[in-house]
Design a protein around this motif. Structure first.
Motif, mmCIF file in Angstrom:
data_model
loop_
_atom_site.group_PDB
_atom_site.id
_atom_site.type_symbol
_atom_site.label_atom_id
_atom_site.label_comp_id
_atom_site.label_asym_id
_atom_site.label_seq_id
_atom_site.Cartn_x
_atom_site.Cartn_y
_atom_site.Cartn_z
ATOM 1 N N SER A 62 0.839 -1.211 0.000
ATOM 2 C CA SER A 62 0.000 0.000 0.000
ATOM 3 C C SER A 62 0.870 1.257 0.000
ATOM 4 C CB SER A 62 -0.869 0.003 1.256
ATOM 5 O OG SER A 62 -1.535 -1.223 1.374
ATOM 6 N N SER A 93 1.759 5.462 -1.539
ATOM 7 C CA SER A 93 1.860 6.257 -2.762
ATOM 8 C C SER A 93 2.979 5.772 -3.685
ATOM 9 C CB SER A 93 2.079 7.732 -2.404
ATOM 10 O OG SER A 93 3.229 7.866 -1.588
ATOM 11 N N THR A 94 3.986 5.089 -3.140
ATOM 12 C CA THR A 94 5.099 4.633 -3.975
ATOM 13 C C THR A 94 4.720 3.385 -4.776
ATOM 14 O OG1 THR A 94 6.492 5.407 -2.162
ATOM 15 C CG2 THR A 94 7.600 4.241 -3.941
ATOM 16 N N ASP A 96 7.875 3.490 5.598
ATOM 17 C CA ASP A 96 7.930 4.842 6.172
ATOM 18 C C ASP A 96 9.332 5.190 6.646
ATOM 19 O OD1 ASP A 96 5.155 5.497 5.819
ATOM 20 O OD2 ASP A 96 4.753 3.924 7.286
ATOM 21 N N LYS A 126 13.582 8.049 3.243
ATOM 22 C CA LYS A 126 13.115 7.030 4.198
ATOM 23 C C LYS A 126 14.275 6.305 4.902
ATOM 24 C CE LYS A 126 8.791 7.531 2.731
ATOM 25 N NZ LYS A 126 8.045 6.537 1.982
HETATM 26 O O1 LIG Z 1 0.191 1.827 5.694
HETATM 27 C C1 LIG Z 1 0.861 2.144 4.726
HETATM 28 C C2 LIG Z 1 2.041 1.429 4.272
HETATM 29 O O2 LIG Z 1 2.818 0.859 5.266
HETATM 30 C C3 LIG Z 1 2.869 2.179 3.232
HETATM 31 O O3 LIG Z 1 3.565 1.202 2.513
HETATM 32 C C4 LIG Z 1 3.845 3.174 3.836
HETATM 33 O O4 LIG Z 1 3.154 4.104 4.639
HETATM 34 C C5 LIG Z 1 4.644 3.918 2.767
HETATM 35 O O5 LIG Z 1 3.805 4.708 2.006
HETATM 36 P P1 LIG Z 1 4.346 5.740 0.914
HETATM 37 O O6 LIG Z 1 4.872 4.938 -0.213
HETATM 38 O O7 LIG Z 1 3.129 6.554 0.554
HETATM 39 O O8 LIG Z 1 5.375 6.589 1.596
#
Ligand SMILES: O=C[C@H](O)[C@H](O)[C@H](O)COP(=O)(O)O
Length: 267
Positions: free
Chosen positions: A62, A64-65, A119, A156
């Motif tokens: 899940s 945005s990446t 994250d 990150k």
């Molecule tokens: O609950 C969300 C997930 O652990 C995501 O993979 C994580 O927050 C990274 O999300 P993003 O790619 O948006 O930084």
């Protein structure tokens, strides 16, 4: 420059929304923020290098990446004949809109590979996840996967978890237990654990895909993440902890410094 930044920030939700709908809209690369370019580069590089040619079942995480990983799988044709297992509604919708075959995790006890976001990642490939409240199903498909490949922009990366991701370790809890869990976290030494609220889009607490609440638990720098994960997991009412210890095999980062990887050493 500042107003361009502000404009790009306002445009971002539309770009993400457009990509989840497989719209024909494609922004010229020069219109996408450096952060989005980095996410896209990490995701594309990871899919190109690690998507197995003989894959049968692949987990999709899940955030945005991961949107860019699904884009790459779709445009490369790698997803033909493969069943994809999402970690929640967001990735289920993404996969369906990319016209890829979707199945729930309870149909599998072993996936060939999973791609997911993060994250915060430390040098041991230990990870904080759950910023988007999807951690339980993410951990389930992670433990069911032969290989977990994480995609992330270089912000990150840190030496010690809790350095960059200051809002705390996300913890999924059964709603009726949240008051008790908050108290136990304080006893463990957590600084101001908070029940995550929905904000403008949702009055009241965030509700996860599993109908639970999320508590964000800040600890400052986490020196022994494996021990902390265990201590939190022992609290009655905790469903899962957003500390992913020893699960990732590869992390692909991208940023100003190019694309680079952390790879787990074989035991
Ligand atoms: O609950 C969300 C997930 O652990 C995501 O993979 C994580 O927050 C990274 O999300 P993003 O790619 O948006 O930084």
């Amino acid at each position: 420059m500042t107003s361009l930044k502000a404009f790009m920030k306002r445009l971002q939700p539309f770009l993400l929304w457009a990509s989840t709908r497989q719209m024909s809209f494609t922004a010229p690369t020069s219109c996408i923020s450096p952060l989005e370019i980095a996410k896209k580069q990490a995701a594309y590089a990871a899919v190109d290098k690690y998507f197995p040619s003989n894959a049968r079942a692949v987990g999709i995480g899940s955030g945005s990446t991961i949107i860019y990983a699904v884009d790459r799988i779709k445009e490369s044709g790698l997803g033909k004949g493969v069943v994809f297992v999402p970690t929640g509604y967001q990735s289920k919708l993404l996969l369906e809109r990319a016209e890829l075959t979707v199945a729930p995790i309870d149909r599998f006890d072993l996936l060939d590979i999973t791609f997911d976001g993060a994250d915060e990642v430390d040098g041991n490939l230990d990870i904080i996840k759950g910023g988007g409240a999807c951690l339980f199903q993410e951990k389930l498909i992670a433990v069911c996967s032969k290989k977990l490949v994480i995609v992330a922009d270089s912000r990150k990366r840190s030496d010690i978890l809790g350095t960059n991701w200051e809002s705390g370790v996300p913890i999924e809890v059964v709603p009726t237990a949240y008051t008790y869990v908050l108290k136990q976290l304080l006893k463990l030494g957590c600084r101001e654990p908070q029940l995550r609220m929905g904000g403008k889009a949702k009055a009241g607490p965030v509700i996860t895909d599993n109908c639970n609440f999320i508590i964000d638990a800040p600890w400052g720098k986490i020196n022994v993440p494996r021990l902390l994960e265990k201590q939190i997991k022992e609290i009655v009412g905790v469903v899962e902890v957003g500390l992913f210890i020893g699960l990732a095999h590869v992390v692909v980062f991208a940023g100003n410094d190019g694309i680079h990887e952390l790879v787990r050493k074989k035991n």
